[in-house]
Design a protein around this motif. Structure first.
Motif, mmCIF file in Angstrom:
data_model
loop_
_atom_site.group_PDB
_atom_site.id
_atom_site.type_symbol
_atom_site.label_atom_id
_atom_site.label_comp_id
_atom_site.label_asym_id
_atom_site.label_seq_id
_atom_site.Cartn_x
_atom_site.Cartn_y
_atom_site.Cartn_z
ATOM 1 N N VAL A 129 0.873 -1.195 0.000
ATOM 2 C CA VAL A 129 0.000 0.000 0.000
ATOM 3 C C VAL A 129 0.905 1.238 0.000
ATOM 4 C CG1 VAL A 129 -1.872 -1.120 1.289
ATOM 5 C CG2 VAL A 129 -0.047 0.024 2.533
ATOM 6 N N GLY A 130 0.326 2.405 -0.170
ATOM 7 C CA GLY A 130 1.113 3.636 -0.193
ATOM 8 C C GLY A 130 1.840 3.861 1.139
ATOM 9 N N PRO A 131 3.001 4.489 1.108
ATOM 10 C CA PRO A 131 3.785 4.683 2.324
ATOM 11 C C PRO A 131 3.074 5.544 3.363
ATOM 12 C CG PRO A 131 4.724 5.917 0.497
ATOM 13 C CD PRO A 131 3.656 5.053 -0.073
ATOM 14 N N GLU A 132 2.089 6.334 2.920
ATOM 15 C CA GLU A 132 1.372 7.173 3.883
ATOM 16 C C GLU A 132 0.580 6.307 4.871
ATOM 17 O OE1 GLU A 132 1.028 6.967 0.649
ATOM 18 O OE2 GLU A 132 -1.032 7.239 -0.043
ATOM 19 N N TYR A 133 0.388 5.016 4.535
ATOM 20 C CA TYR A 133 -0.374 4.141 5.432
ATOM 21 C C TYR A 133 0.519 3.279 6.325
ATOM 22 C CZ TYR A 133 -3.956 5.333 2.019
ATOM 23 O OH TYR A 133 -4.803 6.006 1.189
ATOM 24 N N PHE A 134 1.825 3.273 6.051
ATOM 25 C CA PHE A 134 2.722 2.361 6.778
ATOM 26 C C PHE A 134 2.608 2.538 8.298
ATOM 27 C CE2 PHE A 134 6.229 2.058 3.215
ATOM 28 C CZ PHE A 134 5.311 1.415 2.386
ATOM 29 N N GLY A 135 2.695 3.791 8.724
ATOM 30 C CA GLY A 135 2.716 4.069 10.160
ATOM 31 C C GLY A 135 1.428 3.627 10.834
ATOM 32 N N THR A 136 0.293 3.991 10.209
ATOM 33 C CA THR A 136 -1.012 3.634 10.778
ATOM 34 C C THR A 136 -1.145 2.125 10.905
ATOM 35 O OG1 THR A 136 -1.863 5.504 9.531
ATOM 36 C CG2 THR A 136 -3.494 3.994 10.446
ATOM 37 N N ILE A 137 -0.776 1.417 9.847
ATOM 38 C CA ILE A 137 -0.940 -0.045 9.871
ATOM 39 C C ILE A 137 -0.034 -0.647 10.951
ATOM 40 C CG2 ILE A 137 -0.625 -2.182 8.568
ATOM 41 C CD1 ILE A 137 -1.425 -0.671 6.040
ATOM 42 N N ALA A 138 1.209 -0.174 11.000
ATOM 43 C CA ALA A 138 2.150 -0.726 11.994
ATOM 44 C C ALA A 138 1.603 -0.516 13.408
ATOM 45 C CB ALA A 138 3.521 -0.079 11.831
ATOM 46 N N ASN A 139 1.046 0.657 13.672
ATOM 47 C CA ASN A 139 0.487 0.923 15.005
ATOM 48 C C ASN A 139 -0.682 0.001 15.325
ATOM 49 O OD1 ASN A 139 2.278 2.879 15.654
ATOM 50 N ND2 ASN A 139 0.949 4.607 15.128
ATOM 51 N N HIS A 140 -1.545 -0.199 14.342
ATOM 52 C CA HIS A 140 -2.700 -1.073 14.578
ATOM 53 C C HIS A 140 -2.270 -2.528 14.772
ATOM 54 C CE1 HIS A 140 -6.196 1.486 14.421
ATOM 55 N NE2 HIS A 140 -5.727 2.116 13.349
ATOM 56 N N ILE A 141 -1.232 -2.932 14.078
ATOM 57 C CA ILE A 141 -0.741 -4.311 14.237
ATOM 58 C C ILE A 141 -0.319 -4.506 15.690
ATOM 59 C CG2 ILE A 141 1.194 -5.868 13.677
ATOM 60 C CD1 ILE A 141 1.031 -4.811 10.783
ATOM 61 N N GLU A 142 0.343 -3.505 16.191
ATOM 62 C CA GLU A 142 0.811 -3.554 17.581
ATOM 63 C C GLU A 142 -0.378 -3.502 18.550
ATOM 64 O OE1 GLU A 142 3.708 -4.169 18.387
ATOM 65 O OE2 GLU A 142 3.888 -3.591 20.487
ATOM 66 N N ALA A 143 -1.231 -2.487 18.352
ATOM 67 C CA ALA A 143 -2.320 -2.258 19.308
ATOM 68 C C ALA A 143 -3.296 -3.429 19.349
ATOM 69 C CB ALA A 143 -3.062 -0.972 18.941
ATOM 70 N N SER A 144 -3.507 -4.095 18.224
ATOM 71 C CA SER A 144 -4.489 -5.192 18.188
ATOM 72 C C SER A 144 -3.919 -6.484 18.753
ATOM 73 C CB SER A 144 -4.912 -5.435 16.738
ATOM 74 O OG SER A 144 -3.764 -5.864 16.004
#
Ligand code: BG6
Length: 486
Positions: free
Chosen positions: A120-135
């Motif tokens: 996906v676009g790099p603008e989503y990398f941070g959000t996805i990484a955080n959700h992977i952690e938080a979930s």
């Protein structure tokens, strides 16, 4: 191979269909994926598992180097695929994803090793990484890895910010940054080319090498990526990553039994030794161009500024050539000329190493062409040595002989196959370490600024040619010329 769950963000996208599914399939056919592997695809479209599996199947027929021939084998492959609709910002969707991943692990008896592939676009990398952690998706007992695609940042500052963001949830050893040029079989061969060949090793330094030329030319134009490309240009799209990676792979002094750590450490050394371009001097070492209308293989094509989606008057670069020097004991004094561009005459990636002439060269001998070692990375994977022989008709002349060295291995795997297989095994040798990425951006940064400030003229070049004539000045000033297609 470790059994693992492959969790793919961007599963309905173009890269997944063209590269990722074919790569997984070929790994499967070669027995390099464990039988009980699980793939969970994520996307915004409301696909069922069956629709997803049908799309994967179609992608194999359309894009795989090996077309599925055995229905049973194909069925065993696609039954590993599950789909979930995911909104990247919704925490509930990640909770649901975790349930699905865990359920599949239980069904298949898998260790909770999880590879998160962000197509996906790099603008989503941070959000996805955080959700992977938080979930809690990333907190299982097995390993977790994050695979990401370029672009890794837009400049030095944004690349650093992105890395810091990812660093909140993933350690450097867990991040696999894909540069697909590092997956190309011939680029991987560069790792050992010189150390395992005494003939080359003896010549591999500034004593014998006059200059090195690295060219990646493409015939395609901006295609359908106007929005991205007009902000990136050739400097960010190809030069900062692929071209500098080729330079590192060629020049790093690797020990024979190198590991991922040594390879990446030695590549970093190259980047540290690269002479920086001083502000105000970029225009002397860098040529930038933009394709104008012309013809590719006889078919007329539009100029860049007339391509759909490109703003009129865009000053974006579609071609960059640069002269670089490395300040270390092996390479001091050897100019490296690197160029890449779109809408050029041929699709080709090649490295040409030009050797110095014999010390005492006089009279007729002075006209003897240099020895060249030509490494073709794409489309052919060959190494050619150009030697001189006497012309039997005209004894005063030399005739270049070409010694073509081809690997007879029948079918070479594709870049993505190599890379995904490596990431699943935990081998990071051919992934870009953050240090390399940061140093590459640092080297390129003055060029970005000079381009933005209009310090470097933008040369139009005719589509279908060799790029702007201005690039000739880069080699000519050292008394050399570009080798075009010898
Ligand atoms: C990609 C660039 O990384 O590499 C594209 O974004 C370019 O613009 C492509 O066309 C070239 O890759 P290859 O493997 O075809 O040389």
């Amino acid at each position: 191979m470790n059994a693992a769950s492959f969790v793919l963000f961007g599963a309905t996208g173009d890269l997944a269909k063209r590269k990722i599914y074919p790569a997984l399939y070929n790994l499967f056919v070669d027995g390099k994926l464990s039988e009980g592997f699980s793939v969970v695809g994520l996307g915004r479209r409301a696909w069922s598992d069956e629709t997803f599996q049908a799309n994967v199947e179609q992608a194999l027929y359309d894009f795989s180097r090996r077309k599925p021939a055995d229905r049973g084998e194909l069925a065993r492959f696609v039954r590993a695929f599950r789909f979930q609709v995911l909104d990247i910002d919704r925490a509930e969707d990640y909770a649901q994803l975790r349930e699905l991943v865990e359920r599949r692990e239980r069904e298949l008896g898998l260790t909770p090793n999880r590879m998160f592939y962000l197509s996906v676009g790099p603008e989503y990398f941070g959000t996805i990484a955080n959700h992977i952690e938080a979930s809690g998706l990333g907190g299982a007992d097995g390993w977790k890895r994050l695979v990401i695609e370029k672009p890794f940042g837009h400049d030095l500052a944004s690349a650093r910010a992105l890395n810091a963001k990812l660093g909140e949830t993933f350690a450097e050893e867990e991040i696999y940054r894909i540069d697909h040029y590092l997956g190309k079989p011939m680029v991987q061969k560069l790792e050992l080319l010189q150390q395992s060949n005494p003939v080359l090793q003896a010549l591999w330094s500034n004593h014998y090498i006059a200059n090195v030329q690295i060219t990646a030319s493409e015939t395609v134009g901006v295609e359908t990526r106007a929005g991205y490309y007009d902000r990136a240009g050739a400097i960010r799209d190809m030069f900062q990553n692929h071209m500098l990676q080729l330079l590192m792979m060629l020049t790093a002094q690797l020990p024979k039994n190198s590991t991922a750590e040594t390879v990446r450490f030695k590549k970093k050394k190259v980047m540290e030794a690269l002479d920086p371009l001083q502000q105000g001097q970029v225009a002397a070492s860098v040529v930038r161009g933009q394709y104008a209308a012309g013809a590719i293989a006889g078919v007329p094509v539009a100029g860049y500024a007339d391509e759909p989606g490109i703003p009129a008057g865009s000053t974006n670069d579609t071609y960059v050539a640069a002269r670089l020097t490395i300040d270390d004991a092996f390479w001091r004094g050897v100019p490296f000329y690197i160029r890449t561009g779109k809408r050029l005459q041929a699709k080709s990636t090649r490295i040409v190493i030009e050797f110095k002439p014999p010390l005492k060269q006089s009279g007729a001998d002075a006209a003897q062409p240099p020895n060249l070692l030509i490494i073709d990375i794409n489309p052919n994977e060959t190494i050619t040595l150009q030697l001189n022989a006497r012309d039997t008709q005209d004894k005063a002349r030399f005739r270049p002989l070409h010694l073509d060295l081809r690997d007879d291995a029948e079918e070479t795997p594709e870049a993505y196959e190599n890379l995904i297989g490596d990431a699943l095994r935990g081998d990071a040798t051919f992934f870009a370490h953050w240090d390399e990425v940061e140093l590459s951006w640092r080297w390129v940064q003055p060029i970005l600024e000079a381009f933005a400030d209009g310090e470097v003229p933008l040369h139009p070049y005719e589509a279908g040619g060799h790029g702007p004539a201005a690039a000739d000045a880069l080699t000519a000033r050292d008394g050399y010329r570009w080798w075009q297609g010898e």
